[in-house]
Design a protein around this motif. Sequence first.
Motif, PDB file in Angstrom:
ATOM      1  N   GLU A 129       1.267   0.909  -9.757  1.00  0.00           N
ATOM      2  CA  GLU A 129       0.679  -0.535  -9.622  1.00  0.00           C
ATOM      3  C   GLU A 129       0.951  -1.365 -10.933  1.00  0.00           C
ATOM      4  OE1 GLU A 129      -3.590  -1.220  -9.950  1.00  0.00           O
ATOM      5  OE2 GLU A 129      -3.886   0.958 -10.268  1.00  0.00           O
ATOM      6  N   CYS A 136      -1.906  -2.885  -3.188  1.00  0.00           N
ATOM      7  CA  CYS A 136      -2.445  -1.605  -2.664  1.00  0.00           C
ATOM      8  C   CYS A 136      -1.415  -1.029  -1.355  1.00  0.00           C
ATOM      9  CB  CYS A 136      -3.727  -1.808  -1.818  1.00  0.00           C
ATOM     10  SG  CYS A 136      -5.079  -1.974  -3.089  1.00  0.00           S
ATOM     11  N   THR A 170      -5.834  -1.837  -8.204  1.00  0.00           N
ATOM     12  CA  THR A 170      -6.388  -1.373  -7.532  1.00  0.00           C
ATOM     13  C   THR A 170      -7.611  -0.635  -7.602  1.00  0.00           C
ATOM     14  OG1 THR A 170      -4.962   0.444  -7.495  1.00  0.00           O
ATOM     15  CG2 THR A 170      -4.160  -1.477  -6.240  1.00  0.00           C
ATOM     16  N   LEU A 197     -12.267  -0.604  -2.632  1.00  0.00           N
ATOM     17  CA  LEU A 197     -11.348  -1.796  -2.264  1.00  0.00           C
ATOM     18  C   LEU A 197     -12.189  -2.519  -1.429  1.00  0.00           C
ATOM     19  CD1 LEU A 197      -8.822  -3.140  -2.459  1.00  0.00           C
ATOM     20  CD2 LEU A 197      -7.864  -1.925  -0.673  1.00  0.00           C
TER      21      LEU A 197
END
Length: 631
Positions: A187, A285, A300, A304
Amino acid sequence: MNLNHLSASWSTVAPAIANHLWQSTLFLAAAGLLTLLLRKNHARVRYWLWLAASVKFMIPFSLLVSAGQQLAWSHRVSGANAEIYFSLERFSQPFSQPPAAASSTTTLVTFLSNLNHLGPVLIVTVWFWGFAAVLLTWTVRWRRISNSIRQAVPVDKGREIEALRRVERAAGARRQIPLLVSDNSREPGIFGITRPVLVWPHGISDRLEDAHLKSILAHELCHVRRQDNLAAAAHMAVEAIFWFHPLVWWVGHRLVEERELACDEAVLEMGSERQVYAESILKICEFCVGSPLNCVSGVTGADLKKRIAHIMTEDVMDKLNFGKKLLLCAAGLIAIATPLIFGLLDAKQAHAQPDAQSADVGMAIPAYEHASIKLNKEGTASLKTGNGIIRQRLMIKPGEFTATNASLQDLLRVAFGVADFQIAGVPVEFNGQLFNVDAKANKSVGDQIQTLEKVKRDLQNGLMAQAFLENSLHLRYHRETKELAAYSLVVATAGKLHEDEGDCPPPPDKPAAIPTPGQTLPQACGGFTWGVGRIAGSKVTAKQLITAISSIEGRMVVDKTSLSSKYDIVLAWSPAPVEYPAGYSGPRPQIDPNGPTLEMALQQQLGLKLEPQTSPVEVLVIDHAELPAEN
C-alpha cells in the motif's frame, strides 16, 4: 559472571523491575479508563493517551522519585540517618577473602542454593531469546521493505507528484516529501523518520480518480506531520524489551487504530468528502497489501469496518469541553507530581531522622573545625609496612574523624555503622580509590561529646562523620530493606566456649606491631586481632564474634545462640586462595587446601554452627557521590 554474583545482582534488580512493571501497568490502566471517557472525542486525544502509556514503560517512576529527592537535598545543609557507631583501628591484609566453601554438612543446602541461583539465569536467558526473536522478525521485515524501496524509482513529474505538491501547499507543509514509485503491491506508505519518503505502488493511480488520489495523499501527509513513524518505532522498542507483557502488544494495536482514525479525521477537516474518502480507502485495500511494520505508516491499518463507519458518521467527533480538559490536565499533573512528592517526603524524612537523633543526644550536630579528605595518589606501595603488609587506619572518636588509605566503603562503614554487604550503589569512579581523612572539631566540642553516655556519644560521633561526608563528597543516599542471603548462628555443641568475664586494662599508647603470617597471633582484650585465616580475642561477646563472622562471610549473621557472657576465642581456618596487589613483595602464607573451612572451624573449635537462611537487611543505597576536589 558466576552464579553467586548474578544471584546477588538479581536480588537487587528484580524488585526494581517488578515495581516498574506494576507501576507501568497501573498507569496503562488509568490511560485506558481515560480513553473510555473520551471515546466520543477526537481520536488524536486517545492516541496520545495510549502513547503516553507506552512511553511510561521506558521511564521508571524511580527517576522522578530521585528528582524529588534531589530537590529536597539541594536545600539541605547537613545531617543524615544514623546507627550506633564505633571507634575502629584496623590493619588490613593485602588480599580479599571471599566466603569460605561450604562444609560437607551443608552439601545439600549448597546444592539447593545452586539450584536457586539458576532461576535468574533461566529468566535472563528466556528474556534474551524472546528479545532477540522479536528483533530478528522485525529486521527481516525491515530488510524486505528496504530492498523494495531501493528498487523504487523517484518521480519528479506526473499526476501523482502534482497532486502531492497541491496537498502540501494546502496543508502548509514546510518541506516537500520525495515520491518513489515501487513495482511491489504494498500500500502507499511513509518510509523513514528524519527524511521521510512516500512510496507509491506502480499502477494504483490508474484506479483512482483525482479526488481519491488527493484524499490518499492527504492521509499520508498527516502521518508525516504527526511524526507517526517515530512514535511507532518507540513503541516497537517497548514491545521488544517487554515482549513478555501481553498488554504492551495490546497497546500497540490501540495505537495503530487510533492513529489511523486520527488521520481520517484530519483528512476530513482538510475538506475531503466523506464518501469519496471512504471509497479511496476501499480501493487501496482492494489493490494493495498492508505494511508489515507499524513504523511504516500506510492507509489500510486498523479495523476497516470501524474506520468506514467512523468516516461516514456525521458529528461523531466532539471537541473537548472544559471539564475533560481539566481532567486530562489533572491526570498528567498527578502522574508527574506523585513520584516527585514521594521523593521529597522521603528526603525530608531522612532529614528529620538525624534532627530527632540530635535531639535525643541533647545537642546540635557540630561541624568539624578543620577537615580535609584527599585522594591517595601514591598507589599501594605507600601502604606497605616493613614486612609488606598493607596498613590501614580508621578512627572516629569525640570531635575527631581520621582515616588513612581508606576506601569509600570503609568510610561509610565507620560513619554509618554498617557492614560492607549493607552498602550498595557506590559509583564506579570510586573503585580502587583510597582516601586520607583528617577532620577535627574544636576541643570544647570534643570535651562536650565526651561527657555524654556511650550510646549518645557514639551516635553523635557518627552524625558528625556523616555530615562531613555529605558535604565533602556531595553524598546523597537512602535506606532500603532487602531480602538477602544470610546465616543464623546456633550452638551445635555446648561447653566448647571458655568464659572470661571482667574488664580489659587500658589500651597501650601505641598499637602492637602487626604480626607476620608466621608469628603467633596475640589475643586482643575486648576485641579481635586479625590474621590470615585466624582471629584471636579475650573477653569478647557473642555480638563481637558475630560481627567478625559477618565481615568474613560478607553476609548478615543472626544471633540464635542466647550466649550472654564474655569469652576467650581463638579461631583458625583455611581461607580461600588469596589475591595479592600488583607489586606486593611481602610474605605469602601457605594455605592448607585440606584445612577446615570457617564453618567447619566454628563447629569443631567453638561448638557453633552457621545455618543458611534469608533475612531482611537494611541497605544503605548511595544515590550520588563525587570525588573530592584537589584542594
